[in-house]
Write a protein that holds these residues in place. Structure first.
Motif, PDB file in Angstrom:
ATOM      1  N   ARG A   1      67.078  31.054 -16.779  1.00 36.36           N
ATOM      2  CA  ARG A   1      68.341  31.799 -16.694  1.00 36.36           C
ATOM      3  C   ARG A   1      68.528  32.467 -18.049  1.00 36.36           C
ATOM      4  NH1 ARG A   1      71.483  26.513 -15.177  1.00 36.36           N
ATOM      5  NH2 ARG A   1      69.907  25.790 -16.618  1.00 36.36           N
ATOM      6  N   TYR A   2      67.886  33.631 -18.206  1.00 36.28           N
ATOM      7  CA  TYR A   2      67.744  34.229 -19.534  1.00 36.28           C
ATOM      8  C   TYR A   2      69.080  34.485 -20.219  1.00 36.28           C
ATOM      9  CZ  TYR A   2      68.526  38.291 -16.586  1.00 36.28           C
ATOM     10  OH  TYR A   2      69.036  39.157 -15.688  1.00 36.28           O
ATOM     11  N   TYR A   3      70.153  34.637 -19.405  1.00 32.73           N
ATOM     12  CA  TYR A   3      71.448  34.939 -20.017  1.00 32.73           C
ATOM     13  C   TYR A   3      72.029  33.735 -20.744  1.00 32.73           C
ATOM     14  CZ  TYR A   3      72.157  33.209 -15.302  1.00 32.73           C
ATOM     15  OH  TYR A   3      72.054  32.487 -14.148  1.00 32.73           O
ATOM     16  N   SER A  44      64.245  40.203 -21.132  1.00 28.76           N
ATOM     17  CA  SER A  44      65.645  40.087 -20.737  1.00 28.76           C
ATOM     18  C   SER A  44      66.575  40.802 -21.703  1.00 28.76           C
ATOM     19  CB  SER A  44      66.034  38.613 -20.657  1.00 28.76           C
ATOM     20  OG  SER A  44      65.953  38.035 -21.936  1.00 28.76           O
ATOM     21  N   PRO A  50      77.728  33.383 -17.193  1.00 27.40           N
ATOM     22  CA  PRO A  50      78.500  32.747 -16.120  1.00 27.40           C
ATOM     23  C   PRO A  50      79.966  32.589 -16.504  1.00 27.40           C
ATOM     24  CG  PRO A  50      76.940  31.220 -17.126  1.00 27.40           C
ATOM     25  CD  PRO A  50      76.661  32.549 -17.707  1.00 27.40           C
ATOM     26  N   LYS A  88      59.477  35.060 -11.083  1.00 30.84           N
ATOM     27  CA  LYS A  88      60.934  35.196 -11.173  1.00 30.84           C
ATOM     28  C   LYS A  88      61.301  36.569 -11.747  1.00 30.84           C
ATOM     29  CE  LYS A  88      65.097  33.301 -11.206  1.00 30.84           C
ATOM     30  NZ  LYS A  88      65.753  33.268  -9.924  1.00 30.84           N
ATOM     31  N   ASP A 117      65.239  29.154 -21.323  1.00 31.86           N
ATOM     32  CA  ASP A 117      65.624  28.859 -19.951  1.00 31.86           C
ATOM     33  C   ASP A 117      65.273  30.062 -19.086  1.00 31.86           C
ATOM     34  OD1 ASP A 117      67.289  28.322 -17.575  1.00 31.86           O
ATOM     35  OD2 ASP A 117      68.132  26.731 -18.823  1.00 31.86           O
ATOM     36  N   GLY A 141      73.786  24.796 -19.499  1.00 33.49           N
ATOM     37  CA  GLY A 141      73.896  24.291 -18.136  1.00 33.49           C
ATOM     38  C   GLY A 141      74.265  22.815 -18.090  1.00 33.49           C
TER      39      GLY A 141
END
Lengths: 335, 366
Positions: B151-153, A111, B242, A140, B149, B173
Motif C-alpha cells: 500500500r504505497y501511500y 508510486s 486513508p 499489483k 508496504d 496499518g
C-alpha cells in the motif's frame, strides 16, 4: 537488439505505422492503456517502437503525428538516459533473469509523482526474462499503476510469460512486413551489398534480424555448418569432433540453423520442388539429400531439436547434447 | 572559466547536498552535483530523482557556467585540504582542474544539460512555519511510517494543512501517529500531500530546533522547503491517504493514567522474554494495578506490575511492545493516558497535558 542506434534518429520503421497510429489515436482520446505487451518475432523492431513510444509520452513538444520532437529538454534527457520519469528495466547481464530487487525498487519509485508533471514511462525488456518472483511482485503495480503511467513490456516469447502478466496487458502483436517493404528497407541499409532475399528468408522476414545477419559473418557460419552436416552424412567427418567445435559457438544460432536445415529437408521430401524453404540458396543440395534420408528419423530429430531449443540456457552439458543430436543426424539415412 | 573560493566556503554546502547523493546510483550522472556559477555565487544541486537538495556558496568568477562534478570525490578533496585553503577551479568542457596551494586535481565533467534537475513548477500553495514546529511534527510521527508496504501511500508521512492547523499523520496499518500544531496559515480549504519516507528522514536531518522560518511550496508534483540559502524539493506519493479520523477511537470508556518512565522501564524489562517475532505482551488492568505478562516459545516467562490510576472493570489486552515503546519515547509528559474500551478495540495513547499528539495502537490477540 541490433547495434544500430535506431532510437536516436526518431524514425518509425515503415511496417509499424498501423500500431503507432492506433496507439496515437488512443492517446488522443485519453484511452491509452496503462500496460502494453509488444509481442512478435525477434528483429521486428519492437524495442525501437517501445523506446519511441516512451519518448513521445515524455516529450513536451510532440509533433502532429505523435512523434517526439527530439529537441526539447525531455527529449535531451531521454537521449542522455537520464530522464527522471523514464525507467528501463533489463537483465543485469544479457541472457540472465530480471531479479525481484529490481522490480521492488521500481515499484517503490513508481508510486511517486512524476518529475515533469506528465507521463511516466517504463520499459521492461525482454519481459520473459522476469523470473517468477519478480513477475509476481510486479502484478499489483501492473494491475493498478498510479495515474499517467505507461508500462511497456517487450518480448519475443510471449508464451514464456506467466498468464497473470499477459492478462494484465493490452497486447500489440508485430508481424513480419511484406517482402517488398522489407527488401526495400534492407536494400537502403545494405546498399545492395548482400543477398537480401536469402537474409530475409533466414530471418523469417524480420528486417532488423536480417541486418544483423548481414553484418556479423553469420552467413559464413551457417555455410560452414551446412558443409559439416553434409560431411557427417557422407561419413567423411567425425560427429564428435564437430560437436566439440559447435559447442563453442552461440548455442541459439546452432540450434536455429540445425533445425532450419532439418525442417527444410522434411519440406523438400514431402513437397519436392514446390516446397517453401528457409535455406533458399541450398535447394539443390537439399533435394539431392532428401532422396537418401528416412522420414521417420527426420521427424524424430526435429522433435529433439525443438526440445533442445526449449531447454536453451538450462544447465545441460552442451557438448553431450550436440554429440547425441549429430549422431542421430549421421544415421539419418538408415532405413 | 575560472572560479575562486575557499575550502571553508565550499565544504558546508557540499556536505549538506552530499547526503542526497546515493552510494549506488542507477544513472552515472546522479553521482554528480550540478554546479551553476554566476554573479559571485555558486548553486550546488544534488538529486537521486526522488529528492533534490540545492544550496549555494560565495565565490569569485568571471562569467556564468553550468557543469557537473563527481559529488563524493569533490567532497573528499575539500575535506582533506587544510583549513582556510584557497581553491581554484578551471572548468572546460571535458575536465575540471582544481588547484589549491601545491595540490592539483583533475576531475571528469558530465554535461549539465543531461542533469535531471527539477524545474521549478508553479506552486499552488505557499506558506511559512517555523523550523522548530515542523521538526517537532516530524519527530512525533515519523516512526509510524510503513516500510516498503504494497500500500504505497503508507510509505510516507501525510501533511495536512488548513484551517489554521498543520497536521502530520503516519500509519503502517497496525498503529497510527498523529501530531498537529496551530499555525497562521490563511488557507481556507485543507490540502493533503504525502511525503515519501526518504524525504521525511532527510528533512528531519535538515531542520534545526530554532524559530527560523521555513517556506513551504506545494505544487501538484512536488513539495519544496526553503530555508535561507538551502532548498529541499521532494516528489510526492501519488496516492490517497486513508481516512485516518475513522481509526481514532471515538469514545473509549476506560481510562488508564500511568507514569511514563515507570511504564517504559517495565515494558522494556518484560519485552526481553516476549516472542522475538511477534513481540506480544499481555496487559492485565485492574483497579489501581497494571500487570504485564510475556512469554516466548521456549516457555520462559516475564511478569511485572506497576501502580496506575484506574477505576473500573478488569481488562485483559495484548499489544506489540515495540509499538508501545516507540510511542512512549516521543511523549514528553510525566504521565500518559491510555484510553481503551475492550480487548478487541484499539488503544489511544496521549500526553496527559495536551492532545496535540495522538497515538493509536491496534491490540494483538494473544
Amino acid at each position: 537488439m541490433t547495434e544500430l542506434n535506431l532510437i536516436k534518429d526518431y524514425k518509425l520503421l515503415p511496417w509499424q505505422m498501423d500500431q503507432w497510429q492506433r496507439l496515437y489515436d488512443a492517446k488522443q482520446r485519453g484511452r491509452l492503456p496503462h500496460a502494453l505487451l509488444l509481442t512478435g518475432g525477434a528483429g521486428l523492431g519492437k524495442s525501437h517502437f517501445a523506446h519511441l513510444l516512451a519518448a513521445s509520452l515524455l516529450c513536451t513538444d510532440v509533433q502532429d503525428n505523435g512523434m517526439p520532437c527530439g529537441a526539447c529538454k525531455a527529449c535531451r534527457l531521454v537521449q542522455a538516459d537520464t530522464h527522471p520519469d523514464f525507467t528501463l528495466i533489463t537483465p543485469e547481464e544479457p541472457g540472465k533473469g530480471i531479479k525481484i530487487d529490481v522490480i521492488r525498487a521500481f515499484t517503490q519509485r513508481g508510486s511517486l509523482t512524476s518529475q515533469s508533471g506528465g507521463y511516466k514511462a517504463i520499459i521492461i525488456e525482454p519481459a520473459d526474462a522476469l523470473n517468477t518472483a519478480a513477475a509476481n511482485s510486479l502484478l499489483k503495480t501492473l494491475e493498478e499503476p498510479v495515474d499517467r503511467t505507461v508500462m511497456i513490456l517487450v518480448t519475443a516469447n510471449a508464451g514464456r510469460l506467466p498468464a497473470t502478466i499477459r492478462s494484465r496487458c493490452q497486447q500489440y502483436h508485430f508481424m513480419p512486413p511484406d517482402t517488398a517493404i522489407a527488401t526495400e528497407w534492407l536494400n537502403n541499409r545494405l546498399e545492395g551489398a548482400a543477398d537480401t532475399a536469402l537474409l530475409l528468408s533466414l530471418a523469417s522476414g524480420a528486417p532488423l534480424l536480417s541486418l544483423e545477419y548481414a553484418h556479423d559473418g553469420v552467413l559464413a557460419e551457417r555455410a560452414q555448418m551446412i558443409q559439416e552436416l553434409t560431411a557427417i552424412f557422407k561419413k567423411t567427418d567425425d560427429p564428435i569432433g564437430i560437436a566439440q567445435r559447435w559447442s563453442n559457438l552461440d548455442q541459439k544460432s546452432v540450434v536455429k540453423w540445425f533445425s532450419g536445415w532439418v525442417i527444410d529437408l522434411i519440406r523438400v521430401k514431402i513437397a519436392s520442388e514446390s516446397a517453401a524453404i528457409i535455406n533458399i540458396d541450398q535447394r539443390e543440395r537439399l533435394q539431392a539429400l532428401s532422396r537418401k534420408v528416412n522420414s521417420k528419423r527426420l521427424y524424430a530429430l526435429m522433435d529433439r531439436l525443438f526440445e533442445a531449443n526449449r531447454t536453451l540456457g538450462a544447465q545441460l552439458n552442451t557438448q553431450m547434447q550436440l554429440e547425441s543430436l549429430l549422431l542421430d543426424w549421421a544415421d539419418i539415412g538408415v532405413e | 572559466m575560472k572560479i575562486v573560493t575557499t575550502r571553508d566556503n565550499l565544504l558546508k554546502p557540499l556536505q549538506q547536498v552530499g547526503g542526497v547523493v546515493e552510494r549506488r546510483q542507477t544513472l552515472p550522472i546522479l553521482a554528480n552535483v550540478l554546479i551553476n556559477a554566476a554573479n559571485g555565487k555558486i548553486n550546488i544541486t544534488a538529486t537521486d530523482l526522488e529528492v533534490e537538495m540545492k544550496t549555494s556558496a560565495a565565490i569569485e568568477c568571471d562569467g556564468e557556467i553550468d557543469f557537473t562534478l563527481p559529488a563524493r570525490k569533490l567532497l573528499d578533496i575539500c575535506k582533506s585540504l587544510p583549513e582556510d585553503a584557497n581553491i581554484e577551479f578551471n572548468v572546460d568542457n571535458e575536465r575540471t582542474v582544481i588547484r589549491s596551494g601545491r595540490s592539483r586535481f583533475t576531475l571528469g565533467v558530465l554535461p549539465a544539460n543531461d542533469y535531471p534537475s527539477i524545474e521549478p513548477s508553479a506552486s499552488s500553495h505557499r506558506f511559512t512555519v517555523t523550523q522548530k514546529l515542523l521538526k517537532r511534527l516530524i519527530e512525533k510521527t515519523q516512526f509510524a511510517m510503513a516500510l516498503q508496504d504494497v500500500r504505497y501511500y503508507l510509505n510516507g508521512l501525510l501533511l495536512e494543512i488548513g484551517n489554521g492547523m498543520i497536521r502530520a499523520v503516519a500509519t503502517d496499518g497496525h498503529r497510527l501517529a498523529l501530531s498537529e500544531a496551530e499555525c497562521a496559515i490563511d488557507q481556507e480549504s485543507g490540502i493533503q500531500v504525502i511525503l515519501p519516507r526518504k524525504a521525511v528522514l532527510e528533512l528531519a536531518r535538515l531542520l534545526a530546533d530554532t524559530e527560523d522560518q521555513i517556506d513551504i511550496d506545494v505544487s501538484s508534483n512536488h513539495i519544496r522547503f526553503s530555508l535561507g540559502e538551502t532548498s529541499f524539493t521532494s516528489k510526492l506519493i501519488d496516492g490517497k491517504f486513508p481516512d485516518y479520523q475513522r481509526v481514532i477511537p471515538a469514545n473509549p470508556d476506560k481510562e488508564v493514567l500511568a507514569n511514563r518512565d515507570i511504564l517504559k522501564q517495565a515494558l522494556t524489562r518484560t519485552s526481553i522474554l516476549s516472542n522475538e517475532k511477534y513481540r506480544g505482551i499481555r496487559f492485565q488492568i485492574s483497579s489501581g494495578l497494571l500487570q504485564l505478562l510475556a512469554h516466548n516459545p521456549e516457555q520462559e516467562e516475564a511478569e511485572d506490575e506497576m501502580e496506575i490510576d484506574y477505576q473500573g472493570d478488569e481488562l485483559v489486552i495484548g499489544f506489540n511492545v515495540g509499538y508501545l515503546i516507540e510511542v512512549l519515547n516521543v511523549i514528553e509528559s510525566e504521565n500518559v493516558r491510555m484510553s481503551l474500551s475492550d480487548s478487541n478495540s484499539s488503544c489511544l495513547i496521549q500526553n496527559v497535558a495536551s492532545d496535540e499528539s495522538r497515538y493509536v495502537i491496534m491490540p494483538m490477540r494473544l
